[in-house]
Structures are given as C-alpha cells and as structure tokens.
Scaffold this motif. Sequence first.
Motif, PDB file in Angstrom:
ATOM      1  N   ALA A 217      45.966  38.292  40.462  1.00 44.15           N
ATOM      2  CA  ALA A 217      45.407  37.930  39.154  1.00 44.15           C
ATOM      3  C   ALA A 217      46.031  36.642  38.624  1.00 44.15           C
ATOM      4  CB  ALA A 217      45.594  39.076  38.164  1.00 44.15           C
ATOM      5  N   ILE A 218      47.328  36.499  38.834  1.00 47.39           N
ATOM      6  CA  ILE A 218      48.026  35.272  38.401  1.00 47.39           C
ATOM      7  C   ILE A 218      47.505  34.072  39.188  1.00 47.39           C
ATOM      8  CG2 ILE A 218      50.269  34.077  38.353  1.00 47.39           C
ATOM      9  CD1 ILE A 218      51.574  36.877  37.990  1.00 47.39           C
ATOM     10  N   MET A 219      47.464  34.222  40.517  1.00 47.12           N
ATOM     11  CA  MET A 219      47.009  33.142  41.390  1.00 47.12           C
ATOM     12  C   MET A 219      45.570  32.733  41.065  1.00 47.12           C
ATOM     13  SD  MET A 219      48.856  34.963  44.689  1.00 47.12           S
ATOM     14  CE  MET A 219      47.525  34.750  45.856  1.00 47.12           C
ATOM     15  N   GLY A 220      44.720  33.732  40.880  1.00 47.68           N
ATOM     16  CA  GLY A 220      43.303  33.475  40.589  1.00 47.68           C
ATOM     17  C   GLY A 220      43.114  32.808  39.230  1.00 47.68           C
ATOM     18  N   SER A 221      43.918  33.247  38.250  1.00 51.73           N
ATOM     19  CA  SER A 221      43.817  32.656  36.913  1.00 51.73           C
ATOM     20  C   SER A 221      44.233  31.189  36.944  1.00 51.73           C
ATOM     21  CB  SER A 221      44.701  33.420  35.919  1.00 51.73           C
ATOM     22  OG  SER A 221      44.239  34.748  35.774  1.00 51.73           O
ATOM     23  N   ALA A 222      45.333  30.912  37.676  1.00 51.43           N
ATOM     24  CA  ALA A 222      45.814  29.527  37.784  1.00 51.43           C
ATOM     25  C   ALA A 222      44.724  28.649  38.417  1.00 51.43           C
ATOM     26  CB  ALA A 222      47.098  29.475  38.616  1.00 51.43           C
ATOM     27  N   TYR A 223      44.083  29.176  39.459  1.00 48.06           N
ATOM     28  CA  TYR A 223      43.043  28.409  40.147  1.00 48.06           C
ATOM     29  C   TYR A 223      41.843  28.130  39.229  1.00 48.06           C
ATOM     30  CZ  TYR A 223      39.827  26.824  43.728  1.00 48.06           C
ATOM     31  OH  TYR A 223      38.944  26.068  44.467  1.00 48.06           O
ATOM     32  N   MET A 224      41.364  29.172  38.570  1.00 50.97           N
ATOM     33  CA  MET A 224      40.169  29.010  37.730  1.00 50.97           C
ATOM     34  C   MET A 224      40.444  28.062  36.566  1.00 50.97           C
ATOM     35  SD  MET A 224      37.772  30.478  39.304  1.00 50.97           S
ATOM     36  CE  MET A 224      36.388  30.481  38.166  1.00 50.97           C
ATOM     37  N   GLU A 225      41.673  28.110  36.057  1.00 57.58           N
ATOM     38  CA  GLU A 225      42.012  27.232  34.941  1.00 57.58           C
ATOM     39  C   GLU A 225      42.207  25.794  35.412  1.00 57.58           C
ATOM     40  OE1 GLU A 225      44.413  29.053  32.093  1.00 57.58           O
ATOM     41  OE2 GLU A 225      45.000  27.205  31.106  1.00 57.58           O
ATOM     42  N   LYS A 226      42.976  25.619  36.475  1.00 61.56           N
ATOM     43  CA  LYS A 226      43.377  24.264  36.870  1.00 61.56           C
ATOM     44  C   LYS A 226      42.348  23.560  37.756  1.00 61.56           C
ATOM     45  CE  LYS A 226      47.034  24.360  34.489  1.00 61.56           C
ATOM     46  NZ  LYS A 226      47.138  23.451  33.344  1.00 61.56           N
ATOM     47  N   VAL A 227      41.593  24.301  38.546  1.00 68.49           N
ATOM     48  CA  VAL A 227      40.615  23.663  39.442  1.00 68.49           C
ATOM     49  C   VAL A 227      39.200  23.735  38.867  1.00 68.49           C
ATOM     50  CG1 VAL A 227      39.581  23.711  41.762  1.00 68.49           C
ATOM     51  CG2 VAL A 227      42.030  24.095  41.479  1.00 68.49           C
ATOM     52  N   MET A 228      38.870  24.879  38.276  1.00 70.96           N
ATOM     53  CA  MET A 228      37.506  25.055  37.785  1.00 70.96           C
ATOM     54  C   MET A 228      37.375  24.768  36.289  1.00 70.96           C
ATOM     55  SD  MET A 228      36.019  25.911  40.660  1.00 70.96           S
ATOM     56  CE  MET A 228      34.412  26.601  40.225  1.00 70.96           C
ATOM     57  N   GLY A 229      38.501  24.520  35.636  1.00 72.11           N
ATOM     58  CA  GLY A 229      38.447  24.140  34.231  1.00 72.11           C
ATOM     59  C   GLY A 229      38.044  25.242  33.264  1.00 72.11           C
ATOM     60  N   VAL A 230      38.328  26.495  33.643  1.00 74.46           N
ATOM     61  CA  VAL A 230      38.019  27.614  32.738  1.00 74.46           C
ATOM     62  C   VAL A 230      39.248  27.894  31.881  1.00 74.46           C
ATOM     63  CG1 VAL A 230      37.370  30.043  32.597  1.00 74.46           C
ATOM     64  CG2 VAL A 230      36.492  28.633  34.473  1.00 74.46           C
ATOM     65  N   LYS A 231      39.091  27.800  30.580  1.00 68.63           N
ATOM     66  CA  LYS A 231      40.219  28.041  29.691  1.00 68.63           C
ATOM     67  C   LYS A 231      40.451  29.544  29.554  1.00 68.63           C
ATOM     68  CE  LYS A 231      41.574  26.864  25.032  1.00 68.63           C
ATOM     69  NZ  LYS A 231      42.911  27.367  25.244  1.00 68.63           N
ATOM     70  N   ASP A 232      41.691  29.970  29.753  1.00 70.07           N
ATOM     71  CA  ASP A 232      42.061  31.374  29.578  1.00 70.07           C
ATOM     72  C   ASP A 232      41.104  32.329  30.313  1.00 70.07           C
ATOM     73  OD1 ASP A 232      43.856  33.216  28.599  1.00 70.07           O
ATOM     74  OD2 ASP A 232      42.807  33.498  26.696  1.00 70.07           O
ATOM     75  N   PRO A 233      41.005  32.193  31.620  1.00 64.46           N
ATOM     76  CA  PRO A 233      40.015  32.974  32.384  1.00 64.46           C
ATOM     77  C   PRO A 233      40.193  34.485  32.241  1.00 64.46           C
ATOM     78  CG  PRO A 233      41.591  31.875  33.850  1.00 64.46           C
ATOM     79  CD  PRO A 233      41.803  31.310  32.499  1.00 64.46           C
ATOM     80  N   LYS A 234      39.071  35.192  32.152  1.00 62.71           N
ATOM     81  CA  LYS A 234      39.105  36.653  32.063  1.00 62.71           C
ATOM     82  C   LYS A 234      39.348  37.257  33.441  1.00 62.71           C
ATOM     83  CE  LYS A 234      35.901  36.983  28.210  1.00 62.71           C
ATOM     84  NZ  LYS A 234      34.456  36.984  27.964  1.00 62.71           N
ATOM     85  N   VAL A 235      40.206  38.278  33.470  1.00 64.26           N
ATOM     86  CA  VAL A 235      40.542  38.954  34.721  1.00 64.26           C
ATOM     87  C   VAL A 235      39.965  40.362  34.702  1.00 64.26           C
ATOM     88  CG1 VAL A 235      42.425  39.864  36.146  1.00 64.26           C
ATOM     89  CG2 VAL A 235      42.704  37.669  34.961  1.00 64.26           C
ATOM     90  N   GLY A 236      39.279  40.756  35.780  1.00 68.30           N
ATOM     91  CA  GLY A 236      38.769  42.119  35.910  1.00 68.30           C
ATOM     92  C   GLY A 236      39.291  42.768  37.181  1.00 68.30           C
TER      93      GLY A 236
END
Lengths: 335, 335
Positions: free
Chosen positions: B158-177
């Motif tokens: 979840a940490i790794m995925g959040s970092a990726y979505m925020e830093k590469v895909m530009g999603v602010k505060d990505p939701k985790v499920g």
Amino acid sequence: MALKIIVDAFGGDNAPLEVIKGCERAVRELGVSIILTGSEPKIKKCAGENGLSLSGIEIVHTDDVFDIHEEPKEIIKSGKNSSMAMGLSLLAEGRGDAFVSAGSTGALVMGATFIVKRIKGIKRIAPSPVLPGDNGSFILLDAGANTECRPEMLVQFAIMGSAYMEKVMGVKDPKVGLLNIGSEETKGRELEIEAYKLLEKSGLNFTGNVEARDMPRGDVQVVVTDGFTGNIALKLYEGMGSFFAKKVKWIFSGAGKLGALFSMGKIKQFRKQMDYKEVGGSALLGVRKPVIKAHGSSDGTAFFNAVRQAKRCIEGDVAGVTESYVARMSAADKE
Amino acid sequence: MALKIIVDAFGGDNAPLEVIKGCERAVRELGVSIILTGSEPKIKKCAGENGLSLSGIEIVHTDDVFDIHEEPKEIIKSGKNSSMAMGLSLLAEGRGDAFVSAGSTGALVMGATFIVKRIKGIKRIAPSPVLPGDNGSFILLDAGANTECRPEMLVQFAIMGSAYMEKVMGVKDPKVGLLNIGSEETKGRELEIEAYKLLEKSGLNFTGNVEARDMPRGDVQVVVTDGFTGNIALKLYEGMGSFFAKKVKWIFSGAGKLGALFSMGKIKQFRKQMDYKEVGGSALLGVRKPVIKAHGSSDGTAFFNAVRQAKRCIEGDVAGVTESYVARMSAADKE
C-alpha cells in the motif's frame, strides 16, 4: 407425479412480487408444483393486487424473514423460523424436491449444510455459478463459501462441477481446469501443486491449469479453485461485464439511428449471452438435494429460470451422480 | 545531466527491433540517453537494416539472452551473463538510473531483489501494473510475485503503490483499497482481517475493502492483495478486455459503414483507455532503483512508454518516498 419445488418467497430485492411471477410462470410452463414459504397474507395480497394466479402453488406460512445482514450461522439459531430456514426444513423432510432462494448466500450454505446435509463423503458445499464464455459456458467453484481449502476439496469440487455440467448442461465428458497463475504443474501455491497431482489421477477429464486470462474463452467447462479466489474471479467477471455493457452503450450513443439499427440484434444477442438471468442462479453443489441460490436482484424471469434449473438438477440426479463418483473414488483409494 | 535508462535489448517477443525503435524515439522525444544490453553486432545489424539511428544509445555487449522458460533463480546463476542480468548489474553499479526489460517477470523480480536490492525495510518486491478504470486508473499489487503474503507485506504494498500513484501518476493522496470478498472488515481470510487492521492505522488514505466487482470503476487508486489473487485478477482483467474487444468488433461488423463512421472515434478512445501499451509496463516496486517490466508483446510504442515511465519514476523519486514512509512508520511503531 409432478416435481415440487420449494421457493423462498421473501429472498432477494424484489420479493415477493417477482418471486410469485416466476413461480406462476413455472407452474404454467414447466409442469411443476410450487411450495412458497413466507407470510401467507402478504403473498396472497401481492398476488391479488397484481393479478397473479396462485394455482399449483401451496403456501407454508411463516412471518419471519432472514435478514441479509445477519450472521450466516443465525439461520439455524435466531433465524430458524425464517422463510429460508422453513424451506430448507421442508426439503430435508421430503415435502419437496428442491429449494430456491434469493436470500443470503452465506446463510443458505450454512442452512443447507446443517438442515439438508451434505452428500455422503463430501466435505464442503460450494456455490457454483455458471458463467458465459466465448466457446460456451463454464461452472466456477467454489465461488465464495470456503475461503481456505485443502487440495482434496478442490478434487471434490471438480467431481461436483463435472456432474452438474454433464447432467444439467448436457456437456459430455466436461473438461476440468485448475485456476492457477501459470500453465506448468509447478505453478501456484502448495494448494494448487497438490490439487494438480490429485486431479491428474482422479479419472476426471482434467486438462491442467487454466489461467484467468483464458477463462472468458470457455475452453474448459469446470473451473475449480478455493472460495476466496473464486469469489474474486466471479465478481470481477460480473464487474467487467457491467463496465463493458456501459461502454458499448456509450459507443453506440454516437452511432446514429442507422448504425444502432444494424447492430441492435447483435447487442441483444451479446447481452443475452452475458446475462445471469438466463442461467437462473448458482447451484449449491454438494448438498443432498438441489438448492439453488438465485441472484439477489432476480426478476420474474430469473426466478422462473432458477426453478427450471432446480428441476433439471432433480431430473439429472446431480447429487446421486456425485455421490456414486465419490464412493467409487474412495473405494479405489482403499485398494 | 541527462538521465540514463538501461534497456534490455533482448527481452520480449519483438526484440531487438521494437526495443530499438522505442529507444530511438525516447532519445529524440524525452531527452534521455540509453544503454542497450545485448549482442552488439545483432543490435547494429538490426538498426542498420531498419534505418534506425543509434545516436544517444550506448551498447554494453553480451551474447547471452535469458530464456523465458528458465527457472527465475537462474538469473543469478547460469543466466548471470544474460542481457537482463547485465542490465540489472549496470543499474546496481550506478551506470544508469533505471532499467527496462520485457523478459521473464519471475527472473526480473529475482534479479532485482538480489542484484539491485530492495529498499531498506521493504520485505518483498511486487510487480505493480496500472490498470484502466472507468473513473481513472489504479495500481494493483502484488500482481504475481509473492503467492503467499503476511499482513504487513500488504501494508508495504500500500505504501509503495501510494508513492507511485502520487509521484508518477500525479494523484494527490491516493485512496487505498484491500481486495476482498465483502465490504465488512470481518470479511476474508486471516490475511485480509489482519491487514485491514494494520492498514487502518497506517496513516495512508485507506478506504476499506474493495470488492472485485467494483475494481473496474476505478474509485480507489491503489488495490492491494497477495500475489496469487493479484495475478488472477490482473489476468482476468486482461482476458475480459480481449474478450470484449472481440465482441465489440463483432457487433460493429454489422453496423454498416455509416454507423461505424459515427462510432469509430469512440471505439478508438475506448481501445486507448484499455491498452496496456499506453501505460508502458509494470513497475517492480520495492527495488532501490526503478525497474520496469514491459509487456512481453510490447511494440516500439510500448517500449517508448516504458522508458518514459522509468524516467518519471526517477524524477518522482518513488523509491526515496517509499523508504522515508517505511522509516517513519517503523519509528512510530517503536514509540
């Protein structure tokens, strides 16, 4: 004598109206008789208001309805007077030949296990939906009841699924695939590696692993897996179906009347292929007598199809075929 | 100084031609320089025959290619001179900033783990594809490397995925499920029940369980699960995509030229949305430096996009962000 199908009048989102509609049609078209379980005044009132005939339909009254949010195990405790538990008891007592409910899957599995009981030798009951594939439909089990399984349970699922596809769906010598993350027999967890070995010597038409990518092709007719993975696969299958249906609609919203006209027949055909209502419901395989879980959002057509499916399970003696296969196999193991 | 991306010239079905095409374009359009690993004569011959420029592209020669059917662990043994292992070694030595390969996923995970090494504190590397959803794309991990996981591994995903979505895909505060078989926190196996509790107190934007049915909606941007379930979900996603693409084509084969004309733009838009080539490849998250697994059937466009994705991982410092999050969390645990 006509077959008698017991139906839970108060299961699903559209009860009791759509249940009654489906049952009325089943009496008329399938030559079965019906026992409805649930509030007699409510059923009669609903039928009267909607001009539905209750001819061929007997009502066994109970006021209770099993709440879908209740813990499944409550079906044999606080819920034992519910329309679902009542139907299962009538089935266990031999008052009818099969049972259909659109209520809670968990409760139905629990109730079927403890009230109707399992087939001799069968360890677990598995909800077993039939899904549409490009080259024909296939059964997926376990679709959600047993989140953790032992390898021998997957073999039993393969037996149950094969009996169903052969006797109800008319597939001769159905192919069995093990849902896995690769085609080689060394792939997967301990569960898959052991189940692979057991399936190879099961005498079933086991064709090896099937990758999730190939499921929609429908090249095998029985797909076995544990209940956690099966539930994920089933729900993703459904979710992708809705997603694409929405997309197809969106694409066509710009096609113009002429284009839409040309394609409408095919869209309808495709939708019919993907529609769970056409199938009826998920058989709960492994129970001594047929129990069908209809979809929670079933309409009259879906209930009619679920009753037809129950009838076919009785006529094909799916439980008997399963039992004799399991007995033959356990005799062979002892040799 | 320009970023330097190392690319395995002999991974995937279309190597080396499509690899070179993608790299030539990346040099031209992204302002990066490239190191290609693999047979220098073959690369030069292929480039020459197809009129492709090798300007900005350095070649580090090796004759060996890692066989996709080989056991993954061989990447650090018999395969240690392969173009894949060579690329990983160059990355570990700091000769380049990121690595792209379309070779065996298993070998790439193994090689990344033992040659490039994991981020400090991270237990497992996870292939993490970004999938298209109706309301936006989402990352799914683990998509296949770790078939059995402990709850704390899912939190790290979840940490790794959040970092990726925020830093590469530009999603602010990505939701985790958490991928699960129901929405309640009591659903699932021991793994999900425990992971749910840990995710709740992780400080991430955890929104609870996500059922497979809802995945295609794309309401959460990070979906975590074990590698077995993730692989089944990923491949079913791909399989359903192909199945529906085929169906849409079939539906339109009768739409007439006019209807097709009206809808073609939308079909193209939809295909683009569903096309893995647009994304690039799956990032292998948890590695100290960016490693991208391109799809085995990648063409020049897909390789170009994979190089672009690698560049974005470097620029967004996904590994650094992940490492500091893990460090903060483990410090908080000790308090």
